[in-house]
Scaffold this active site. Sequence first.
Site, mmCIF file in Angstrom:
data_model
loop_
_atom_site.group_PDB
_atom_site.id
_atom_site.type_symbol
_atom_site.label_atom_id
_atom_site.label_comp_id
_atom_site.label_asym_id
_atom_site.label_seq_id
_atom_site.Cartn_x
_atom_site.Cartn_y
_atom_site.Cartn_z
ATOM 1 C CG ASP A 39 12.843 14.500 -30.974
ATOM 2 O OD1 ASP A 39 12.629 15.345 -31.858
ATOM 3 O OD2 ASP A 39 13.887 14.470 -30.297
ATOM 4 C CG ASP A 48 14.968 20.586 -35.041
ATOM 5 O OD1 ASP A 48 15.288 21.777 -34.854
ATOM 6 O OD2 ASP A 48 15.806 19.699 -35.248
#
Length: 401
Positions: free
Chosen positions: A118, A176
């Site tokens: 992330d 993602d």
Amino acid sequence: MKKTFSTLLATITITLSANSYATLKQEEPSPVWLKKTTDIINLQLSKAAQTYQPGKNPRSVNPDGSVRVVGVKDWTTGFFPGSLWYGYELTGNKELADKAKKFTLALDSIRYIKDTHDIGFMLYCSYGNAYRITGDKIYLPVLSDGARNLAARFNAKVGAIRSWDFGKWQYPVIIDNMMNLEYLYWAGNQFKEQKYTAVANAHATTTMKNHFRKDYSSYHVIDYNPENGNVVRKATHQGLTDESSWARGQAWGLYGYTMCYANSKDAKFLAQAESIAKFIMNHPKTPKDKIPVWDYDVHNALETAERAPRDASAAAVIASALLDLSTQVKDGKKYFDYAENILESLSSEAYLAKPGENGLFILKHSTGAMLYNSEIDTPLDYADYYYLEALKRYKEIKKII
């Protein structure tokens, strides 16, 4: 002589018409819905920037109406600074740029984080936009460190970047993760690190091979054996079932492959993006306003309204991706039109916040993690971020002043 004059006159007429069209496009006024939306964006972001402190960023609204504020290590922490940067571009409000800088610099310590993919969301959405807009080299050291740590999570045997370091997974890679490749493409070019570009291309290729079904819907999680790269399990962490099509996951894939093609010009990535777009745009369960429910297969399992909240965040990502895709193909109008319809829906009273309400977020009705009873039918910072990005792309394509 008469023929020559007629030909010359026709040529002049065509030239003037073309120039007039170009001029018209350059001076096209904002649609009413866009002007109203921009005013609300300016108000909401301005108040939010005054309300919250750098390093403590608004993520969503809790069921009791209080705002969920997160610290530097939260995966969403880069979205609010990024939204301020986009808000500045959309409104011209310099105070938003000043606030954006403060909220961005507060994330400096993320440069040392090594245990998550992330980093891309956290740094590229904040520091990346800051550098893109200002050109200030103050942002580069953090971006350099973050890119190095992200690339270091790549396993050559698997051919992909590890997403998580938690849970019972052996080597989890989630759809993602496609979003974070943009950071590596940019960093590869900016810092002359060819290996970053190679990692991004390899990850996208591996994901294309293993994450997608025949209809181009995607799994959420692929768990690999890190020793030999074999697929251990195809599963979900946020979708309805392992075999369902989690809406935001489909959006991540569409955005990711569109972006990968833009950076690599590899035709297989463009073909993948268009196939995913076809799945999304032609899905029979898509509501008329084109804002999907949180999982496309909810309707096949449970017909209760309580289990089918919308996900404006997925819609915002889809809109931004389709606008980007529309500029990269010859028949891009179908993608532009679909994205425009999404933006008009999101900019309607059904989804757009009223001034001063909605926890000072811009969009309503997103769904974070339905199965964990987390952030259901609520504002989300990443919904706002990709909505603002989509509006920016829309204005650029339409040449709206």
